[in-house]
Scaffold this motif. Structure first.
Motif, PDB file in Angstrom:
ATOM      1  N   ALA A  49      -8.509  11.593   0.792  1.00 17.37           N
ATOM      2  CA  ALA A  49      -7.159  11.080   0.529  1.00 17.37           C
ATOM      3  C   ALA A  49      -6.696  10.169   1.662  1.00 17.37           C
ATOM      4  O   ALA A  49      -6.088   9.123   1.415  1.00 17.37           O
ATOM      5  CB  ALA A  49      -6.189  12.247   0.355  1.00 17.37           C
ATOM      6  N   ILE A  50      -6.990  10.557   2.894  1.00 20.99           N
ATOM      7  CA  ILE A  50      -6.603   9.729   4.042  1.00 20.99           C
ATOM      8  C   ILE A  50      -7.362   8.415   4.024  1.00 20.99           C
ATOM      9  O   ILE A  50      -6.792   7.342   4.259  1.00 20.99           O
ATOM     10  CB  ILE A  50      -6.834  10.506   5.358  1.00 20.99           C
ATOM     11  N   LYS A  51      -8.668   8.473   3.709  1.00 23.18           N
ATOM     12  CA  LYS A  51      -9.466   7.250   3.638  1.00 23.18           C
ATOM     13  C   LYS A  51      -8.931   6.319   2.548  1.00 23.18           C
ATOM     14  O   LYS A  51      -8.792   5.108   2.757  1.00 23.18           O
ATOM     15  CB  LYS A  51     -10.929   7.601   3.364  1.00 23.18           C
ATOM     16  N   LYS A  52      -8.604   6.868   1.411  1.00 22.35           N
ATOM     17  CA  LYS A  52      -8.074   6.077   0.303  1.00 22.35           C
ATOM     18  C   LYS A  52      -6.726   5.455   0.693  1.00 22.35           C
ATOM     19  O   LYS A  52      -6.463   4.281   0.399  1.00 22.35           O
ATOM     20  CB  LYS A  52      -7.909   6.961  -0.945  1.00 22.35           C
ATOM     21  N   ALA A  53      -5.888   6.239   1.391  1.00 30.83           N
ATOM     22  CA  ALA A  53      -4.589   5.728   1.819  1.00 30.83           C
ATOM     23  C   ALA A  53      -4.768   4.556   2.779  1.00 30.83           C
ATOM     24  O   ALA A  53      -4.046   3.565   2.701  1.00 30.83           O
ATOM     25  CB  ALA A  53      -3.770   6.836   2.479  1.00 30.83           C
ATOM     26  N   GLN A  59      -4.986  -3.095   1.670  1.00 30.17           N
ATOM     27  CA  GLN A  59      -4.740  -3.941   0.507  1.00 30.17           C
ATOM     28  C   GLN A  59      -3.272  -4.360   0.435  1.00 30.17           C
ATOM     29  O   GLN A  59      -2.963  -5.514   0.139  1.00 30.17           O
ATOM     30  CB  GLN A  59      -5.137  -3.212  -0.775  1.00 30.17           C
ATOM     31  N   ASP A  60      -2.373  -3.410   0.740  1.00 31.43           N
ATOM     32  CA  ASP A  60      -0.946  -3.728   0.721  1.00 31.43           C
ATOM     33  C   ASP A  60      -0.609  -4.764   1.785  1.00 31.43           C
ATOM     34  O   ASP A  60       0.182  -5.674   1.542  1.00 31.43           O
ATOM     35  CB  ASP A  60      -0.106  -2.465   0.945  1.00 31.43           C
ATOM     36  N   ALA A  61      -1.206  -4.634   2.967  1.00 30.30           N
ATOM     37  CA  ALA A  61      -0.951  -5.598   4.043  1.00 30.30           C
ATOM     38  C   ALA A  61      -1.458  -6.982   3.653  1.00 30.30           C
ATOM     39  O   ALA A  61      -0.795  -7.996   3.908  1.00 30.30           O
ATOM     40  CB  ALA A  61      -1.606  -5.138   5.339  1.00 30.30           C
ATOM     41  N   GLU A  62      -2.621  -7.041   3.022  1.00 27.52           N
ATOM     42  CA  GLU A  62      -3.162  -8.323   2.580  1.00 27.52           C
ATOM     43  C   GLU A  62      -2.272  -8.944   1.504  1.00 27.52           C
ATOM     44  O   GLU A  62      -2.026 -10.157   1.511  1.00 27.52           O
ATOM     45  CB  GLU A  62      -4.587  -8.151   2.069  1.00 27.52           C
ATOM     46  N   LEU A  63      -1.780  -8.120   0.589  1.00 25.99           N
ATOM     47  CA  LEU A  63      -0.879  -8.608  -0.449  1.00 25.99           C
ATOM     48  C   LEU A  63       0.415  -9.124   0.178  1.00 25.99           C
ATOM     49  O   LEU A  63       0.913 -10.195  -0.194  1.00 25.99           O
ATOM     50  CB  LEU A  63      -0.570  -7.500  -1.460  1.00 25.99           C
ATOM     51  N   TYR A  64       0.956  -8.385   1.143  1.00 24.44           N
ATOM     52  CA  TYR A  64       2.170  -8.819   1.842  1.00 24.44           C
ATOM     53  C   TYR A  64       1.951 -10.171   2.504  1.00 24.44           C
ATOM     54  O   TYR A  64       2.783 -11.068   2.383  1.00 24.44           O
ATOM     55  CB  TYR A  64       2.575  -7.768   2.878  1.00 24.44           C
ATOM     56  N   ARG A  65       0.823 -10.312   3.223  1.00 22.48           N
ATOM     57  CA  ARG A  65       0.531 -11.585   3.888  1.00 22.48           C
ATOM     58  C   ARG A  65       0.442 -12.724   2.871  1.00 22.48           C
ATOM     59  O   ARG A  65       0.939 -13.822   3.106  1.00 22.48           O
ATOM     60  CB  ARG A  65      -0.765 -11.487   4.690  1.00 22.48           C
TER      61      ARG A  65
END
Length: 188
Positions: A49-53, A59-65
């Motif tokens: 779960a931690i690895k997936k998070a 992915q979220d950071a890349e999307l934000y950028r």
């Protein structure tokens, strides 16, 4: 046998709940007891779960950028004509200084967002802010300079160019050890 979609969703939900319990301070043993699974399974699920998070965070950071970069580029395109000198009523190019400053700031923001800044060169100065005397590049000279590099107001030491650091012998022994380790890896 592949896990069904329903079972995969159930496991994902359990892992999410396990993370919440871990954040609340529960141990893996307590979490395992709550879900009636083994402690080893609980630790494994928490790890996954931690690895997936982490992957989702990346992915979220890349999307934000990407989104922020698109917004900044859209703004830059809007001010660019005025910043670079749009033709005026008489056909002459007129540069809007405010638009130029906005464009410059947007370019800086885009560079920061995507990590495009040029590294800053750092220099170490010698006594009284002058040059560090460095002439031969011999090991003794380099080692002496490294030894004083983290000291405030350090005086440059006298350097013995005849000093022997036995670096060659240590390097050869280290290489032999690496060769032995490589042989062990090949047999596995």
């Amino acid at each position: 046998m592949p896990v069904s979609k329903a079972r995969a969703a159930e496991i994902a939900q359990r892992r999410s709940q396990m993370l919440i319990m871990k954040i609340q301070g529960r141990t893996a043993a307590q979490i395992a007891e709550h879900f009636e699974i083994s402690p080893a399974t609980a630790r494994s699920d928490l790890s996954r779960a931690i690895k997936k998070a982490r992957q989702l965070e990346v992915q979220d950071a890349e999307l934000y950028r990407f989104v922020q970069g698109s917004r900044l580029e859209h703004l830059l395109r809007a001010v660019w004509p005025a910043a670079t000198g749009a033709p005026g009523p008489d056909g002459e190019s007129v540069v809007d200084l405010k638009a130029s400053e906005q464009a410059r700031k947007l370019i800086v923001d885009i560079s920061d967002l995507f990590g495009l800044k040029v590294p800053v060169r750092t220099e170490i100065s010698g006594p009284d802010g002058g040059d560090i005397p460095f002439s031969s590049g011999e090991t003794a000279e380099v080692m002496a300079l490294i030894a004083i590099s983290d000291r405030d107001n350090a005086e440059i030491p006298a350097i013995d160019p005849e000093a022997d650091f036995d670096d060659d012998e240590d390097d050869e022994e280290g290489l032999e050890d690496l060769d032995d380790e490589d042989d062990d890896d090949d047999s596995a």
